[in-house]
Scaffold this motif. Structure first.
Motif, PDB file in Angstrom:
ATOM      1  N   LYS A 270      82.219  72.848  91.194  1.00 27.46           N
ATOM      2  CA  LYS A 270      82.200  72.843  90.252  1.00 27.46           C
ATOM      3  C   LYS A 270      83.191  74.117  89.866  1.00 27.46           C
ATOM      4  O   LYS A 270      82.674  73.824  88.011  1.00 27.46           O
ATOM      5  N   VAL A 271      83.863  73.918  90.083  1.00 19.13           N
ATOM      6  CA  VAL A 271      84.998  75.379  89.165  1.00 19.13           C
ATOM      7  C   VAL A 271      86.264  74.205  89.042  1.00 19.13           C
ATOM      8  O   VAL A 271      86.907  73.577  89.632  1.00 19.13           O
ATOM      9  N   CYS A 272      86.236  74.151  87.627  1.00 21.61           N
ATOM     10  CA  CYS A 272      87.549  73.054  87.013  1.00 21.61           C
ATOM     11  C   CYS A 272      88.304  73.623  87.239  1.00 21.61           C
ATOM     12  O   CYS A 272      89.260  75.361  87.459  1.00 21.61           O
ATOM     13  N   THR A 273      89.283  72.681  87.927  1.00 20.58           N
ATOM     14  CA  THR A 273      90.731  74.122  88.899  1.00 20.58           C
ATOM     15  C   THR A 273      91.600  74.037  87.399  1.00 20.58           C
ATOM     16  O   THR A 273      93.123  74.399  88.106  1.00 20.58           O
ATOM     17  N   HIS A 274      91.562  73.865  86.154  1.00 16.33           N
ATOM     18  CA  HIS A 274      92.183  74.421  84.993  1.00 16.33           C
ATOM     19  C   HIS A 274      91.601  75.757  84.891  1.00 16.33           C
ATOM     20  O   HIS A 274      92.740  76.653  85.358  1.00 16.33           O
ATOM     21  N   VAL A 275      90.663  76.638  84.187  1.00 17.28           N
ATOM     22  CA  VAL A 275      90.769  77.481  84.051  1.00 17.28           C
ATOM     23  C   VAL A 275      89.263  78.311  84.079  1.00 17.28           C
ATOM     24  O   VAL A 275      89.072  79.221  83.476  1.00 17.28           O
ATOM     25  N   GLY A 276      88.542  77.564  85.279  1.00 15.81           N
ATOM     26  CA  GLY A 276      87.617  77.741  85.911  1.00 15.81           C
ATOM     27  C   GLY A 276      86.294  77.197  84.794  1.00 15.81           C
ATOM     28  O   GLY A 276      85.044  78.311  85.636  1.00 15.81           O
ATOM     29  N   CYS A 277      86.080  76.258  84.378  1.00 10.11           N
ATOM     30  CA  CYS A 277      84.678  76.303  83.513  1.00 10.11           C
ATOM     31  C   CYS A 277      84.073  75.760  84.647  1.00 10.11           C
ATOM     32  O   CYS A 277      84.644  74.649  85.418  1.00 10.11           O
ATOM     33  N   PRO A 278      82.819  75.490  84.054  1.00 11.24           N
ATOM     34  CA  PRO A 278      81.558  75.076  84.854  1.00 11.24           C
ATOM     35  C   PRO A 278      82.272  73.391  84.628  1.00 11.24           C
ATOM     36  O   PRO A 278      81.316  72.705  83.386  1.00 11.24           O
ATOM     37  N   VAL A 279      82.445  72.420  85.627  1.00 10.23           N
ATOM     38  CA  VAL A 279      82.346  71.044  85.544  1.00 10.23           C
ATOM     39  C   VAL A 279      80.731  70.362  86.066  1.00 10.23           C
ATOM     40  O   VAL A 279      80.520  70.445  86.746  1.00 10.23           O
ATOM     41  N   ALA A 280      80.323  70.078  84.347  1.00  9.11           N
ATOM     42  CA  ALA A 280      78.781  69.195  85.086  1.00  9.11           C
ATOM     43  C   ALA A 280      78.212  67.775  84.096  1.00  9.11           C
ATOM     44  O   ALA A 280      77.243  67.627  83.567  1.00  9.11           O
ATOM     45  N   LEU A 281      79.269  67.153  83.363  1.00  3.97           N
ATOM     46  CA  LEU A 281      78.764  66.585  82.682  1.00  3.97           C
ATOM     47  C   LEU A 281      79.367  64.675  83.570  1.00  3.97           C
ATOM     48  O   LEU A 281      80.355  64.847  83.389  1.00  3.97           O
ATOM     49  N   TYR A 282      78.245  64.283  84.052  1.00  2.00           N
ATOM     50  CA  TYR A 282      78.722  63.252  85.117  1.00  2.00           C
ATOM     51  C   TYR A 282      78.509  61.867  83.933  1.00  2.00           C
ATOM     52  O   TYR A 282      77.059  61.407  83.119  1.00  2.00           O
ATOM     53  N   GLU A 283      79.477  61.298  84.006  1.00  2.00           N
ATOM     54  CA  GLU A 283      79.085  59.537  82.986  1.00  2.00           C
ATOM     55  C   GLU A 283      78.301  58.764  84.485  1.00  2.00           C
ATOM     56  O   GLU A 283      79.796  58.173  85.385  1.00  2.00           O
ATOM     57  N   PRO A 314      92.880  68.074  92.303  1.00  2.00           N
ATOM     58  CA  PRO A 314      91.691  67.524  91.635  1.00  2.00           C
ATOM     59  C   PRO A 314      90.786  68.141  92.325  1.00  2.00           C
ATOM     60  O   PRO A 314      91.060  69.295  93.119  1.00  2.00           O
ATOM     61  N   LEU A 315      89.526  68.047  91.893  1.00  2.00           N
ATOM     62  CA  LEU A 315      87.973  69.244  92.124  1.00  2.00           C
ATOM     63  C   LEU A 315      87.894  69.230  93.886  1.00  2.00           C
ATOM     64  O   LEU A 315      87.682  68.043  94.040  1.00  2.00           O
ATOM     65  N   PRO A 316      88.422  70.843  94.412  1.00  2.00           N
ATOM     66  CA  PRO A 316      87.969  70.531  96.024  1.00  2.00           C
ATOM     67  C   PRO A 316      86.622  69.963  96.613  1.00  2.00           C
ATOM     68  O   PRO A 316      85.957  70.291  95.540  1.00  2.00           O
ATOM     69  N   GLN A 317      86.704  69.084  97.471  1.00  2.00           N
ATOM     70  CA  GLN A 317      85.560  68.401  97.833  1.00  2.00           C
ATOM     71  C   GLN A 317      84.647  69.281  98.927  1.00  2.00           C
ATOM     72  O   GLN A 317      85.742  69.941  99.969  1.00  2.00           O
ATOM     73  N   LEU A 318      83.146  69.837  99.138  1.00  2.00           N
ATOM     74  CA  LEU A 318      82.531  70.381  99.729  1.00  2.00           C
ATOM     75  C   LEU A 318      82.457  68.989 100.878  1.00  2.00           C
ATOM     76  O   LEU A 318      81.409  68.006 100.985  1.00  2.00           O
ATOM     77  N   ALA A 335      88.521  72.748 102.143  1.00  2.00           N
ATOM     78  CA  ALA A 335      89.913  73.188 102.233  1.00  2.00           C
ATOM     79  C   ALA A 335      90.779  73.694 101.687  1.00  2.00           C
ATOM     80  O   ALA A 335      91.378  74.313 102.418  1.00  2.00           O
ATOM     81  N   GLU A 336      90.493  73.606 100.895  1.00  2.00           N
ATOM     82  CA  GLU A 336      91.593  74.484  99.896  1.00  2.00           C
ATOM     83  C   GLU A 336      90.572  75.978  98.710  1.00  2.00           C
ATOM     84  O   GLU A 336      89.612  75.380  98.408  1.00  2.00           O
ATOM     85  N   PRO A 337      91.566  75.813  98.169  1.00  2.00           N
ATOM     86  CA  PRO A 337      91.032  77.566  97.656  1.00  2.00           C
ATOM     87  C   PRO A 337      90.055  76.437  95.871  1.00  2.00           C
ATOM     88  O   PRO A 337      91.039  75.505  95.766  1.00  2.00           O
ATOM     89  N   ILE A 338      89.044  77.235  95.780  1.00  2.00           N
ATOM     90  CA  ILE A 338      88.144  76.496  94.323  1.00  2.00           C
ATOM     91  C   ILE A 338      89.332  77.646  93.428  1.00  2.00           C
ATOM     92  O   ILE A 338      89.797  78.173  93.329  1.00  2.00           O
ATOM     93  N   GLY A 339      89.208  76.532  92.573  1.00  2.00           N
ATOM     94  CA  GLY A 339      89.310  77.128  90.603  1.00  2.00           C
ATOM     95  C   GLY A 339      91.064  77.250  89.946  1.00  2.00           C
ATOM     96  O   GLY A 339      91.325  75.717  90.952  1.00  2.00           O
TER      97      GLY A 339
END
Length: 348
Positions: A270-283, A314-318, A335-339
């Motif tokens: 959920k940690v955005c790869t731009h500046v770390g805001c929580p990504v949670a708005l799903y369409e 992209p957002l890292p996938q779990l 598999a890669e650092p978050i944020g």
């Protein structure tokens, strides 16, 4: 009658060629000065002086409160302690700035001289006599402003301005010895076999409980049992779980070709790869995931690749699967650092 090219006379020709207007107008001079109440009433002047003095003193107290709060009220590990610390620091800074700003503005508008003065233009290099006159004018201006007669007010104002930078410098200096090891972002609590739990109710999730279109906020099993660092670990490990129709998924594999989802169920940081805001708005209709801070948009159906906005990756996938009891579990850590990207963002 002069012509438009005749520069020796102080006249000008109308645009239509008829009549004359003076090329120069008589200087109307300054408007009549209207004294303010503080200029004619000593009691008003003293009252305003006391008010400005009180505002500068309040600014000084605000700076002291910020410094005290920084050391006496550290953020701590709980939401409550962070809220109190931020509240006191914010209020202290507000009092610092408002005291200086309002006090200084009030002093300038009410106590300082508001007369207008005109100085005729002269050669760039003035004569020694003119320079002496200018120095005397500066001295007279200082006397006219009242600064020389209001020592307490000047002292309070200078002290407020001198102390205010401490409210910014002390926290900065205090962070010099803090932990700046960005490598900690390469690993989270997720590991092979860790169950996915609901946030904040902390219940394990069965794959059969997740229907197409569902969105679940997820934390790793055991997070709430940590005594220290729970907030730090949660900030790194938060996950958004979504179930799509498997036919809509364009890509659900690792670079090595492994499947990282389970029957249309996928999980991403959920940690955005731009500046770390929580990504949670799903369409649901477009399968797009939106970051509310700067509108970075990710395609959940296509490995959460960026389709819009300032995010660069992209957002890292779990990687997830199910255990013997049907509960969703992690196959491994991300598999890669978050944020956000940073200067040491290597995958190993």
């Amino acid at each position: 009658m002069s012509t438009p090219h005749d520069h020796n006379r102080d006249v000008a020709v109308h645009g239509d060629g008829h009549g004359e207007l003076p090329a120069r107008f008589e200087n109307p001079g300054l408007h009549e000065h209207t004294p303010r109440q503080a200029d004619v009433d000593p009691r008003t002047s003293k009252r305003v002086e006391r008010q400005v003095l009180a505002l500068f003193t309040l600014s000084i107290l605000g700076t002291i409160a910020v410094i005290w709060a920084y050391f006496a009220l550290p953020p701590g590990e709980t939401v409550g302690s962070m809220r109190v610390s931020n509240l006191v620091l914010g209020l202290g800074l507000a009092v610092c700035l408002l005291g200086i700003g309002i006090g200084g503005n009030y002093y300038i508008k009410v106590l300082m001289s508001n007369r207008e003065y005109v100085e005729e233009r002269h050669e760039l290099r003035s004569s020694d006599e003119t320079r002496e006159i200018a120095v005397q004018m500066l001295k007279d201006g200082g006397e006219d402003s009242g600064l020389t007669r209001r020592g307490a007010l000047v002292g309070a104002g200078v002290t407020a301005l001198a102390l205010f930078p401490l409210s910014i410098l002390v926290p900065l200096i205090g962070n010099v010895g803090e932990d700046w090891n960005v490598r900690k972002f390469k690993h989270t609590m997720w590991k092979k076999g860790t169950r996915l739990h609901t946030d904040p109710t902390n219940r394990p999730i069965k794959a059969s409980d997740v229907t197409i279109g569902d969105v679940w906020h997820v934390i790793p099993e055991g997070l709430n049992e940590l005594e220290h660092g729970m907030l730090d670990e949660k900030a790194k490990a938060i996950v958004l779980l979504v179930r799509l129709d498997p036919r809509d998924i364009k890509s659900d594999q690792s670079p090595a070709g492994e499947t990282w989802g389970h029957e249309g169920i996928v999980a991403y940081s959920k940690v955005c790869t731009h500046v770390g805001c929580p990504v949670a708005l799903y369409e649901q209709q477009t399968h797009h995931l939106l970051c509310p801070c700067h509108q970075s948009t990710f395609d959940v159906a296509d490995s959460c690749k960026v389709v819009f906005g300032p995010a660069k990756r992209p957002l890292p996938q779990l990687p997830i699967t199910v255990d013997d009891e049907g509960y969703l579990v992690a196959q491994s850590d991300f598999a890669e650092p978050i944020g956000p990207s940073f200067w040491e963002r290597a995958t190993k």
